[in-house]
Scaffold this active site. Sequence first.
Site, PDB file in Angstrom:
ATOM      1  N   PRO A  85     -21.796 -71.129 -48.299  1.00 40.73           N
ATOM      2  CG  PRO A  85     -22.627 -69.174 -47.301  1.00 40.73           C
ATOM      3  CD  PRO A  85     -21.996 -69.690 -48.566  1.00 40.73           C
ATOM      4  CB  VAL A  86     -23.359 -76.085 -45.530  1.00 43.80           C
ATOM      5  CG1 VAL A  86     -24.193 -77.356 -45.507  1.00 43.80           C
ATOM      6  CG2 VAL A  86     -21.923 -76.390 -45.958  1.00 43.80           C
ATOM      7  CG  ASP A 115     -31.888 -73.266 -57.248  1.00 46.93           C
ATOM      8  OD1 ASP A 115     -32.889 -72.919 -57.910  1.00 46.93           O
ATOM      9  OD2 ASP A 115     -31.724 -72.997 -56.046  1.00 46.93           O
ATOM     10  CE  LYS A 132     -29.961 -69.931 -55.389  1.00 45.35           C
ATOM     11  NZ  LYS A 132     -30.902 -69.472 -54.376  1.00 45.35           N
ATOM     12  N   GLY A 186     -25.203 -76.768 -52.805  1.00 45.03           N
ATOM     13  CA  GLY A 186     -25.374 -78.165 -53.219  1.00 45.03           C
ATOM     14  C   GLY A 186     -25.550 -78.271 -54.729  1.00 45.03           C
ATOM     15  CB  SER A 187     -27.505 -76.220 -57.130  1.00 46.48           C
ATOM     16  OG  SER A 187     -28.737 -76.477 -56.509  1.00 46.48           O
TER      17      SER A 187
HETATM   18  O1  C5P Z   1     -35.495 -78.845 -57.155  1.00 50.47           O
HETATM   19  P1  C5P Z   1     -34.922 -78.982 -55.799  1.00 50.47           P
HETATM   20  O2  C5P Z   1     -34.552 -80.404 -55.473  1.00 50.47           O
HETATM   21  O3  C5P Z   1     -33.828 -78.034 -55.495  1.00 50.47           O
HETATM   22  O4  C5P Z   1     -36.091 -78.607 -54.804  1.00 50.47           O
HETATM   23  C1  C5P Z   1     -36.014 -78.867 -53.430  1.00 50.47           C
HETATM   24  C2  C5P Z   1     -37.400 -78.667 -52.832  1.00 50.47           C
HETATM   25  O5  C5P Z   1     -37.752 -77.272 -52.871  1.00 50.47           O
HETATM   26  C3  C5P Z   1     -38.526 -79.364 -53.576  1.00 50.47           C
HETATM   27  O6  C5P Z   1     -38.683 -80.672 -53.116  1.00 50.47           O
HETATM   28  C4  C5P Z   1     -39.718 -78.498 -53.225  1.00 50.47           C
HETATM   29  O7  C5P Z   1     -40.172 -78.777 -51.915  1.00 50.47           O
HETATM   30  C5  C5P Z   1     -39.118 -77.108 -53.184  1.00 50.47           C
HETATM   31  N1  C5P Z   1     -39.237 -76.386 -54.473  1.00 50.47           N
HETATM   32  C6  C5P Z   1     -40.475 -75.949 -54.880  1.00 50.47           C
HETATM   33  N2  C5P Z   1     -40.609 -75.275 -56.055  1.00 50.47           N
HETATM   34  C7  C5P Z   1     -39.530 -75.015 -56.825  1.00 50.47           C
HETATM   35  C8  C5P Z   1     -38.251 -75.431 -56.421  1.00 50.47           C
HETATM   36  C9  C5P Z   1     -38.133 -76.121 -55.237  1.00 50.47           C
HETATM   37  O8  C5P Z   1     -41.483 -76.172 -54.188  1.00 50.47           O
HETATM   38  N3  C5P Z   1     -39.684 -74.338 -57.938  1.00 50.47           N
END
Ligand code: C5P
Length: 305
Positions: free
Chosen positions: A99-100, A141, A14, A107-108
């Site tokens: 891309p990693v 995501d 994305k 990852g999502s």
């Molecule tokens: O939801 P996800 O595990 O992908 O989020 C990874 C990190 O990104 C969260 O731990 C947080 O630090 C940050 N994040 C955030 N606000 C969001 C999505 C992600 O602060 N809406």
Amino acid sequence: MTGRTAVTVRVPAKVNVQLAVGGARPDGFHDLANVFLAVGLYDEVTAAPAPALRVTATGPDTDRVPLDRTNLAARAAELLAARYGIAPDVHLHIAKDIPVAGGMAGGSADAAGALVACDALWGTGASREELLEICAELGSDVPFSLVGGAALGLGRGELLTPLEVGGVGAGAFHWVFAVADGGLSTPAVYAEFDRLNEGVDVPEPEASPGLMDALRAGDAAALAGALSNDLQPAALSLRPSLAATLSAGTAAGALAALVSGSGPTTAFLAKDAESAVAVADAVVASGTCRAARVAVGPVAGATVV
Ligand code: C5P
């Protein structure tokens, strides 16, 4: 078990065409107005019966992909198995092309792919709603990786409303993605966003009506004028060299350039397929990135192949 020997699911990357970020919430997340567009770079996740849960990966930079139970794909299999009271005995193989740690939800994508693949392999027959619930538990995501297309994500990005994209239908927009050396940690970029906004009254994130109109019309020039990413200053602060990549793309005729999500991949919107190839060649020739990829969007979400 369905008796199937293996199921492969293809899942797109994305780009965020708008990423409006609010102030930090008490739970550490940030409220977003996150407009996702699925683009045609794909990971493929294959689920096959195995004596125990196992993850393998092939592709560029997979030395940076965890192969233990911290991998989101493994967690997806475990959550689905737990819900249906079965053992998560599966071999998940990830053929990576996204891309990693690049800000393109690789990852999502693997988590959404593993979920759909295990659901098909095990014959669990989970409803779309159940799958989306598990996705939201896995990460902000992940629900979008399942649905694909274009969508507005509210909350921490997981509350999705599909968006209509006009123009020539699927693949209405032409993109170039410049792959940087190394990744950026999403939590680190959000922490940098907080640091840069200390003492600032960060407004509530809102979806841009102009951006939604541009998507609906399939109008690349209008979309270029409306692209925005509130995480870009934070990503540039952590990786100042990205500014040179952005400039190289705009100098080569990109309609607009921005950091993809939390970066460090940079994204360029091009007028057409031909211009996308010229921009890709130019960013690579500038020596400011490792590689460039062209891709169209929107494309479909997680699909069994
Ligand atoms: O939801 P996800 O595990 O992908 O989020 C990874 C990190 O990104 C969260 O731990 C947080 O630090 C940050 N994040 C955030 N606000 C969001 C999505 C992600 O602060 N809406």
